[in-house]
Design a protein around this motif. Structure first.
Motif, mmCIF file in Angstrom:
data_model
loop_
_atom_site.group_PDB
_atom_site.id
_atom_site.type_symbol
_atom_site.label_atom_id
_atom_site.label_comp_id
_atom_site.label_asym_id
_atom_site.label_seq_id
_atom_site.Cartn_x
_atom_site.Cartn_y
_atom_site.Cartn_z
ATOM 1 N N TYR A 22 0.844 -1.185 0.000
ATOM 2 C CA TYR A 22 0.000 0.000 0.000
ATOM 3 C C TYR A 22 0.883 1.239 0.000
ATOM 4 O O TYR A 22 2.073 1.182 0.310
ATOM 5 C CB TYR A 22 -0.982 0.006 1.171
ATOM 6 N N THR A 34 -3.508 4.214 0.656
ATOM 7 C CA THR A 34 -4.257 3.539 -0.402
ATOM 8 C C THR A 34 -3.842 2.082 -0.522
ATOM 9 O O THR A 34 -2.660 1.760 -0.417
ATOM 10 C CB THR A 34 -4.025 4.213 -1.779
ATOM 11 N N SER A 35 -4.820 1.217 -0.728
ATOM 12 C CA SER A 35 -4.497 -0.175 -1.050
ATOM 13 C C SER A 35 -4.069 -0.224 -2.514
ATOM 14 O O SER A 35 -4.208 0.761 -3.246
ATOM 15 C CB SER A 35 -5.715 -1.077 -0.815
ATOM 16 N N THR A 36 -3.518 -1.342 -2.946
ATOM 17 C CA THR A 36 -3.096 -1.481 -4.350
ATOM 18 C C THR A 36 -3.623 -2.794 -4.901
ATOM 19 O O THR A 36 -4.034 -3.675 -4.138
ATOM 20 C CB THR A 36 -1.554 -1.490 -4.485
ATOM 21 N N THR A 46 -2.846 1.754 -8.273
ATOM 22 C CA THR A 46 -3.739 2.321 -7.267
ATOM 23 C C THR A 46 -4.262 3.658 -7.788
ATOM 24 O O THR A 46 -3.993 4.041 -8.924
ATOM 25 C CB THR A 46 -3.036 2.479 -5.902
ATOM 26 N N VAL A 241 -9.957 -0.553 -5.318
ATOM 27 C CA VAL A 241 -8.976 -0.208 -4.296
ATOM 28 C C VAL A 241 -9.629 0.739 -3.291
ATOM 29 O O VAL A 241 -10.608 1.413 -3.609
ATOM 30 C CB VAL A 241 -7.687 0.431 -4.876
#
Length: 248
Positions: A22, A34-36, A46, A241
């Protein structure tokens, strides 16, 4: 915000599938995480967060694995810049209720831009509006709430509907004064609803008149946000995401 960021991993960083990557963006007053999603073993994707100001922030690529400490894989700087869409959204937000300024925006209508340009304008300006820090007392109808609904005047809703801006109209409907603007006549006697009908904007007219009308399908690739105090969580449907934003 909401543009795609691609992260290229080095050979050393390509690890097992159970490692989650992330990005953490650290600004002067706001932090985003942020998640990826993995495109392939060497690439991640992302979405850039909508930031509260134009500045250069620090970005850390972090790796997480169950039972292990979080590892900072790499760090880089990332610059948020102010573009024309942001300027336009800021101008419109500031001019809510300003008749001189709102009448000036009608020049845009006379040029009748092509549909593709209108769609691009709609997406960018609505997105910028969503990222603006609007004052708590902000209203679609402007600062003077003592004005009667019977007084003819131009509103932001007239502007959005006249150009056929579906996403911006949806955004304004959710704001204070948005629903009230639908019944206000301008100096030509037109309401936003009658303008949509007159111009043949069927989806827009449906959005304005159907009770409990839902988000337009055209917004489905954008994001859905849930706010809670100083935090907000955003889900970007297109890439699947998530983004967590926290005020420092």
């Amino acid at each position: 915000g909401d543009s795609v960021i691609t992260v290229q991993l080095t050979e050393d960083d390509k690890v097992e599938d159970d490692v989650v990557f992330y990005l953490v963006f650290t600004g002067s007053t706001v932090q985003h995480c942020t998640s990826t999603r993995k495109i392939n073993p060497g690439s991640l994707e992302t979405i850039s967060p909508g930031h509260d100001c134009c500045e250069t922030v620090k970005v850390a690529l972090c790796a997480s694995r169950e039972g292990h400490p979080v590892l900072v894989v790499a760090e880089e700087s990332f610059q948020f810049v102010q573009d024309e869409a942001y300027d336009a959204a800021q101008f419109l937000a500031t001019c809510a209720g300003n008749q001189q300024a709102l009448n000036f925006t009608r020049f845009l209508d006379r040029s009748r831009p092509p549909a593709a340009d209108v769609d691009f304008l709609d997406e960018k300006v609505a997105l910028a509006f969503r990222h603006l820090k609007l004052p708590a007392e902000w209203n679609v109808l402007g600062a003077d709430q003592s004005l009667s609904e019977n007084i003819p005047r131009e509103t932001l809703m007239h502007f959005a509907v006249r150009l056929g801006l579906l996403r911006l109209t949806w955004f304004l409907l959710q704001q204070p004064g948005g629903r009230g603007a639908l019944s206000i006549h301008n100096n030509e006697g037109a309401t936003p609803v009658s303008l949509a009908l007159e111009r043949g904007y069927q989806k827009l007219h449906q959005l304005l008149t159907e009770e409990g009308a839902r988000e337009p399908d055209s917004w489905s690739t954008l994001s859905h946000t849930v706010h809670s105090g100083d935090y907000s969580v955003k889900h970007h449907r297109g890439l699947d995401v998530y983004l967590l934003t926290a005020e420092a």
